[in-house]
Write a protein that holds these residues in place. Structure first.
Motif, PDB file in Angstrom:
ATOM      1  N   CYS A  24      82.514  11.407  22.182  1.00 55.96           N
ATOM      2  CA  CYS A  24      83.969  11.462  23.523  1.00 55.96           C
ATOM      3  C   CYS A  24      84.176  12.511  23.697  1.00 55.96           C
ATOM      4  O   CYS A  24      84.566  13.371  24.251  1.00 55.96           O
ATOM      5  N   GLY A  25      84.284  12.570  22.317  1.00 58.02           N
ATOM      6  CA  GLY A  25      84.585  15.457  22.164  1.00 58.02           C
ATOM      7  C   GLY A  25      83.577  15.202  23.467  1.00 58.02           C
ATOM      8  O   GLY A  25      83.924  16.177  24.377  1.00 58.02           O
ATOM      9  N   ALA A  26      82.496  15.483  23.395  1.00 59.75           N
ATOM     10  CA  ALA A  26      81.236  16.337  24.060  1.00 59.75           C
ATOM     11  C   ALA A  26      81.860  15.452  24.964  1.00 59.75           C
ATOM     12  O   ALA A  26      81.319  17.186  26.138  1.00 59.75           O
ATOM     13  N   ALA A  27      81.478  13.948  25.641  1.00 57.29           N
ATOM     14  CA  ALA A  27      81.510  14.468  27.329  1.00 57.29           C
ATOM     15  C   ALA A  27      82.523  14.517  28.020  1.00 57.29           C
ATOM     16  O   ALA A  27      83.269  15.334  29.089  1.00 57.29           O
ATOM     17  N   LEU A  28      84.030  14.867  26.996  1.00 57.21           N
ATOM     18  CA  LEU A  28      85.208  15.568  27.612  1.00 57.21           C
ATOM     19  C   LEU A  28      85.244  17.239  28.266  1.00 57.21           C
ATOM     20  O   LEU A  28      85.454  17.331  28.697  1.00 57.21           O
ATOM     21  N   VAL A  29      84.658  17.762  27.006  1.00 52.75           N
ATOM     22  CA  VAL A  29      84.154  18.520  26.538  1.00 52.75           C
ATOM     23  C   VAL A  29      83.405  19.543  27.609  1.00 52.75           C
ATOM     24  O   VAL A  29      83.660  20.064  28.967  1.00 52.75           O
ATOM     25  N   ALA A  30      82.081  18.652  28.228  1.00 52.87           N
ATOM     26  CA  ALA A  30      81.388  19.168  29.361  1.00 52.87           C
ATOM     27  C   ALA A  30      83.010  18.265  30.929  1.00 52.87           C
ATOM     28  O   ALA A  30      82.131  19.169  31.609  1.00 52.87           O
ATOM     29  N   PHE A  31      83.007  17.517  31.015  1.00 46.74           N
ATOM     30  CA  PHE A  31      83.989  17.515  31.936  1.00 46.74           C
ATOM     31  C   PHE A  31      84.232  18.850  32.464  1.00 46.74           C
ATOM     32  O   PHE A  31      84.711  19.191  33.573  1.00 46.74           O
ATOM     33  N   GLY A  32      85.587  19.043  31.659  1.00 50.77           N
ATOM     34  CA  GLY A  32      87.280  20.016  31.418  1.00 50.77           C
ATOM     35  C   GLY A  32      85.972  21.919  32.069  1.00 50.77           C
ATOM     36  O   GLY A  32      86.449  22.092  32.543  1.00 50.77           O
ATOM     37  N   CYS A  33      84.709  21.331  31.378  1.00 51.36           N
ATOM     38  CA  CYS A  33      83.947  22.897  31.352  1.00 51.36           C
ATOM     39  C   CYS A  33      82.945  22.691  33.179  1.00 51.36           C
ATOM     40  O   CYS A  33      83.063  24.023  33.689  1.00 51.36           O
ATOM     41  N   VAL A 122      88.653   3.014  29.564  1.00 49.87           N
ATOM     42  CA  VAL A 122      87.948   2.967  28.659  1.00 49.87           C
ATOM     43  C   VAL A 122      87.663   3.817  27.984  1.00 49.87           C
ATOM     44  O   VAL A 122      87.057   3.944  26.669  1.00 49.87           O
ATOM     45  N   MET A 123      88.069   5.461  28.410  1.00 51.52           N
ATOM     46  CA  MET A 123      87.351   6.481  27.115  1.00 51.52           C
ATOM     47  C   MET A 123      89.001   5.795  26.072  1.00 51.52           C
ATOM     48  O   MET A 123      88.547   5.952  25.056  1.00 51.52           O
ATOM     49  N   GLY A 124      89.724   5.758  26.928  1.00 47.37           N
ATOM     50  CA  GLY A 124      91.166   5.288  25.200  1.00 47.37           C
ATOM     51  C   GLY A 124      90.348   3.973  24.463  1.00 47.37           C
ATOM     52  O   GLY A 124      90.099   4.129  23.518  1.00 47.37           O
ATOM     53  N   LEU A 125      89.896   3.070  24.897  1.00 46.55           N
ATOM     54  CA  LEU A 125      89.437   2.333  24.261  1.00 46.55           C
ATOM     55  C   LEU A 125      88.395   2.237  23.514  1.00 46.55           C
ATOM     56  O   LEU A 125      88.060   1.865  22.571  1.00 46.55           O
ATOM     57  N   LEU A 126      87.218   3.282  24.130  1.00 44.69           N
ATOM     58  CA  LEU A 126      85.968   3.421  23.511  1.00 44.69           C
ATOM     59  C   LEU A 126      86.736   4.588  22.095  1.00 44.69           C
ATOM     60  O   LEU A 126      85.804   4.242  21.185  1.00 44.69           O
ATOM     61  N   ILE A 127      87.558   5.383  21.912  1.00 42.06           N
ATOM     62  CA  ILE A 127      87.702   6.221  21.183  1.00 42.06           C
ATOM     63  C   ILE A 127      88.522   5.224  19.953  1.00 42.06           C
ATOM     64  O   ILE A 127      88.499   5.229  18.912  1.00 42.06           O
TER      65      ILE A 127
END
Length: 186
Positions: A24-33, A122-127
């Motif tokens: 999940c962290g990698a997905a968020l970092v990718a979106f931010g980048c 969705v991301m909140g429930l997944l995390i």
């Protein structure tokens, strides 16, 4: 009940917490980048979309920071990763609810759209699921470290019963000599 009192320090569930936080962290970092690569202005609410989500510079910064926190938790691992997953997952759910109510208002400085709200849920429930995996349930198996920590007397009784039912283990040179005579030769 304190959360820390029921946490075992070393268990195999920690790998689930680590991989979940890292994913999940990698997905968020990718979106931010991706937002940084598009050179978005910080408070632009004109509806710039990226990967199907509306975004601006501030949302990119927040995404990278949340992703970095999750990746840091994945590197540290253990109970910290579980607790961090549950905390960040709860914050994502709360963010989804807050932004659901301010979608078409001037308070929507992060330029959230309905797709962002759904993504946040969705991301909140997944995390959150990664953080609570094997930790929260009405019927945890008795070999689960959280169940054992919550029910120490019953776990001790089950361990004693298991030891009493196990055949005695004989070791040493005398037992090796004895087994040489009792084992059939082929």
């Amino acid at each position: 009940m304190k959360l820390r009192d029921e946490l075992p320090t070393d268990h195999r569930l920690a790998t689930v917490y680590r991989y979940g936080a890292a994913f999940c962290g990698a997905a968020l970092v990718a979106f931010g980048c991706l937002g940084f690569a598009d050179r978005l202005s910080p408070f632009n609410t004109a509806g710039t979309t990226l990967a199907g989500l509306s975004t601006n510079g501030v949302l990119s910064v927040i995404s990278v920071l949340c992703g970095a926190v999750l990746i840091t938790g994945a590197v540290i691992g253990g109970n910290l990763a579980s607790t961090l997953n549950m905390t960040v997952g709860t914050l994502f759910l709360l963010s989804g609810f807050v932004h659901l109510f301010i979608l078409d208002r001037s308070a929507n400085v992060l330029d959230f759209g309905m797709t962002n709200v759904v993504f946040s849920f969705v991301m909140g429930l997944l995390i959150l699921t990664f953080g609570m995996y094997g930790r929260v349930s009405g019927s945890l198996p008795h070999d689960n470290p959280y169940w054992r920590q919550r029910h120490p007397e019953q776990a001790a009784r089950e361990d004693a019963r298991r030891r009493a039912q196990a055949p005695p283990e004989v070791t040493g040179p005398a037992s090796a000599a004895r087994s040489a005579f009792t084992e059939p030769r082929s």
